[in-house]
Design an enzyme around this catalytic site. Structure first.
Site: not given
Ligand code: GCW
Length: 835
Positions: A179, A302, A376, A381, A403, A409, A558
């Site tokens: 990213r 993930e 986050k 996301d 975060e 992204e 997802w």
């Molecule tokens: O948003 C997602 C991204 C991944 C990223 C993940 C994360 C580094 O698509 O690429 O991985 O979050 O924050 O861990």
């Protein structure tokens, strides 16, 4: 009168200044001539100390004063019998018998800028409790000068709201960046540390100038090799390049390291051998890098392994590493981004948004006090819009780091202007009503609310080797804004935009006004043409995260579902009938979101599933609002081009041209987004646009309807990414697509919607009655090798003369896998706002 030589010299110096100004490398540290008057500013500097950080501080001061004011400063080690600037730590300054009041709770990294009068002398003091504070003071002084602020009777004392202000990088050892949109890694190349440590130092300087004091060097999807002894000197080299700027380094680790590189048969966090592995590895790091900051850990997320492998908790995992860091004063950032990406989409009660809270809330109190849970800002996301994560109020005894994602992204990947500070401000200022009290997120993070432990700000930066770091000159406002907010989350988006613009482009009021205005409207604009009413960025979530791809988020594990069908759209996250996510918020906030009557329009589809005919607070139906916002957004993106063009001659030519090109591209891509989302929902809902725009493009000639020679019609996937779902691509090396223009005669803008894939550089030539009016090579790097919404681009020739019956042809030449695809041609009158 200046002599000819002096005139020549001046012109030469100006040119030099220009040349330096034109790359974007110096970002907001442009240090162009200041508009303020600083005749009274002393040109003697008393610099106390010569540690690497103090050397940076004094050199920066010299550099800034020279560049902005043309002042050559002299340095002395003693207090002179004339006015002087004095820089040093409180302890050193006091030794010179310069007395000044320091607030009792003054913290590290804070600074004092003060005009101290002793007898007939004025001493301008830039001081801090620690050396980093001095450096921050020097940068603050230079910022004031860059902004033309008065320095008379200066008396400023600032401490940071957050002690830890850190950027994360998702850089891989092979030099790629997950990213990342600004080129390859500045830290790593070919599995080794970069040979260009000077650039790392320059990055450290940028970070220091906005008060960032930490930097993680590698992807959270971590490579375990980095913790092996072989890499220690490499990490130490990077730490050495950043140290003079007061920036401490952090590493991301792989939780399976004890097994992968430690020779153990386990990575169970409760196994003493595993604890010994972490202690040993971390001791080794500190032996080489005594000011090492700490560790970032992504576990059970993930596909990364984590404590669940041994039925242990996230607290067990965090604490085993935190305890190894503790003797050295290091901290562990444990990422709260934990969710199941194999969720059953058929189950309407499943909800990814719940994951962070569900995973961490029950563990509150179980984390050691040098652990921060890194959350986050939203529950999904980094989408174009999300509500704030309820986990900020779901932890009470645990330190929270927020975060934020600087790298865009889901917000246009730096090809689209999207200034994120207004979005971050909404998050930071959002009052979570924790315990029924006024508790904005920023206060919970900073630990300001009663009995709250101190947290941190983390920004995912992902700068790369492009000369302007992020791949876009205007995107640097996001990095700047992140640092400023981490220091002081009370700053307004407006102030940050203006500061950044003036420091980057100079003080001309039209320039400052226009650019900050564009920046400030850009997030809403982007949101308007990508992700309506809280439905999130409707992009290809399985791949690029860039162009439109509405169904990509549906029917897979997802969990970025928006659940659109023929009748309606939105995720029901209510407690009453939905996933119950809303119940994770404190009661007052939950009440606000639970009811459609009080839920704000911009988040309606995040929290509720409603029919397309549902009437919003705005008075529009959901479907009409989707249409209107997309037209409004694309219109605003086109207007950015005009706004920028009004600055021609006021911004240096090379940055002017670069930004113009980017904005023109964005404006074309905004139309791709607009058309994809509008035609998709028009077909799905069966409800036409009340304004008659969607699906009606009277100025458009579809490529598939043209006379084709060497071209064939191809379906585009997903269908909504092309006008009418189809495009044309070459079957041979070259070919032609043409038609007769059957509109009125006059001057027009002729736009070609074509595809610029990343597997070739096809050539296009446009002719009118055989005469070339435009040609170009499609050599952008866009994230797809197919004809789709990632690669669809617009090219406009302006003001060409056309007569009824003229023959317009496009001649394509293929290159590699790129078959010179074309979607349509549009002939617009120049008065219509089109790029
Ligand atoms: O948003 C997602 C991204 C991944 C990223 C993940 C994360 C580094 O698509 O690429 O991985 O979050 O924050 O861990």
């Amino acid at each position: 009168m200046p002599t000819r030589f002096q005139t020549f010299l001046l012109a030469f110096l100006l040119l030099l200044g220009r040349a330096r100004a034109e790359t974007g490398y110096s970002a907001w540290l442009e240090y162009g001539p200041s508009a303020g008057r600083y005749e009274a500013l002393p040109d003697i500097v008393v610099a106390l100390g010569d540690s690497p950080v103090m050397q940076s501080a004094r050199q920066e001061l010299q550099r800034g004063l020279k560049s902005m004011l043309g002042k050559n400063v002299r340095e002395t080690a003693h207090l002179p019998e004339e006015n002087a600037i004095v820089i040093g730590t409180f302890a050193e300054v006091v030794k010179l018998s310069i007395m000044f009041g320091v607030p009792a709770d003054f913290s590290d990294d804070g600074y004092v800028l003060k005009d101290v009068v002793i007898g007939p002398r004025h001493y301008l003091l830039a001081a801090g409790r620690n050396e980093r504070g001095v450096l921050n003071g020097v940068f603050a002084l230079l910022r004031k000068i860059a902004l033309g602020e008065l320095l008379d009777d200066l008396n400023v004392a600032e401490i940071p709201a957050n002690a830890l202000r850190i950027v994360n990088h998702w850089d891989n050892l092979n030099g790629t960046i997950e990213r990342g949109y600004g080129g390859r890694s500045i830290f790593w190349e070919n599995d080794h540390v970069t040979t260009n440590l000077a650039r790392v130092g320059d990055y450290g300087r940028l970070l220091a100038s906005i008060g960032v004091n930490g930097c993680s060097l590698n992807n959270v999807n971590a490579d375990s090799r980095l913790l092996t002894p072989a890499y220690l000197p490499e990490v130490a080299a990077l730490a050495g390049a950043l140290r003079p700027w007061g920036v401490q380094v952090y590493l991301s680790v792989d939780f399976a390291s004890p097994q992968k590189i430690g020779g153990l048969d386990t990575f169970d966090p409760l196994d003493p051998r595993v604890a010994a592995f972490w202690s040993g590895s971390i001791d080794r790091l500190y032996a080489q890098i005594p000011d090492f900051g700490g560790i970032v850990l992504k576990a059970d997320s993930e596909g990364r392994v984590g404590p669940s492998a041994y039925h242990r908790t996230h607290a067990d995992a965090a604490n085993v590493i935190a305890r190894a860091l503790r003797p050295h004063g290091g901290v562990l950032f444990y990422r709260g981004f934990v969710y199941d990406h194999h969720m059953d989409w058929r189950n309407l009660k499943n909800d990814r948004a719940r994951a962070a809270y569900d995973n961490f809330h029950a563990l509150d109190g179980a984390f050691d006090d040098n652990v921060l849970v890194q959350i986050k800002h939203g529950p999904i996301d980094f989408q174009a819009r999300e509500p704030v994560s309820p986990l900020f109020a779901g932890l009470e005894k645990t330190r929270r780091a927020i975060e934020l994602q600087i790298t865009q992204e889901y917000t246009g990947q730096q090809r689209h202007l999207c200034f994120l500070v207004p979005m971050w401000k909404e998050v930071l200022d959002f009052d979570l009503r924790f315990h029924g009290e006024n508790t904005p997120v920023k206060a919970l993070v900073a630990g300001k609310a009663e009995h709250q432990p101190p947290g941190a700000f983390v920004g995912v930066s992902n700068v790369g080797r492009d000369t302007n770091w992020l791949g876009s000159i205007l995107a640097m406002a996001n990095l700047y804004g992140f640092g400023r907010l981490a220091w002081n989350p009370d700053l307004s988006a407006d102030q940050i935009a203006r500061e950044w613009t003036q420091m980057t482009f100079g003080a001309n009021s039209q320039v400052v006004q226009t650019i900050s205005d564009m920046e400030l409207h850009s997030w809403r604009t982007y949101e308007n043409y990508t992700g309506p009413l809280g439905a999130q960025t409707l992009t290809d979530i399985l791949g690029s995260h860039y162009g439109p791809g509405i169904e990509a988020s549906e029917k897979n594990g997802w969990g970025q579902w928006h659940r659109a069908d023929e009748q309606g759209i939105g995720m029901d996250r209510t407690v009453a009938t939905g996933t119950g996510f809303i119940g994770q918020y404190p009661p007052e906030v939950a009440r606000l979101y639970e009811s459609e009557a009080t839920c704000p329009d911009e988040l309606l589809l995040f929290f509720h599933h409603v029919p397309y005919t549902h009437v919003l607070h705005s008075g529009k139906t959901v479907i009409q609002s989707i249409y209107d916002s997309h037209y409004e957004g694309a219109g605003a993106a086109a207007a950015f081009v005009k706004q920028w063009e009004s600055l021609h001659g006021l911004v240096d030519e090379s940055r002017y041209a670069e930004v113009r090109k980017a904005l023109e591209y964005q404006s074309g891509h905004a139309m791709v987004w607009r058309d994809a989302i509008c035609q998709y929902f028009a077909r799905l809902s069966g409800i036409p646009d009340a304004q008659g725009r969607v699906g009606h493009h009277p100025n458009r000639v579809e490529a598939e309807s043209m006379e084709l020679n060497g071209y064939r019609v191809v379906p585009v996937t997903p269908w909504e990414d092309a006008s009418g779902g189809e495009a044309i691509a070459l079957t041979n090396r070259t070919g032609m697509a043409g038609f007769r223009y059957n509109g009125p005669s006059g001057h027009f803008d002729l736009a070609v919607q074509y595809f610029d894939q990343n597997n070739g550089a096809a050539h296009y030539r446009v002719t009118v009655n055989g005469a070339t009016v435009d040609e170009w090579t499609a050599d952008r790097w866009l994230p797809s090798a197919l004809l789709d919404g990632n690669t669809s681009c617009r090219r406009t020739v302006r003001g060409i003369k056309l007569q009824h019956g003229d023959r317009i042809d496009i001649e394509g030449s293929a290159d590699g896998g790129e078959k010179a695809g074309v979607d349509y041609v549009e002939v617009n009158s120049p008065a219509e706002l089109n790029p």
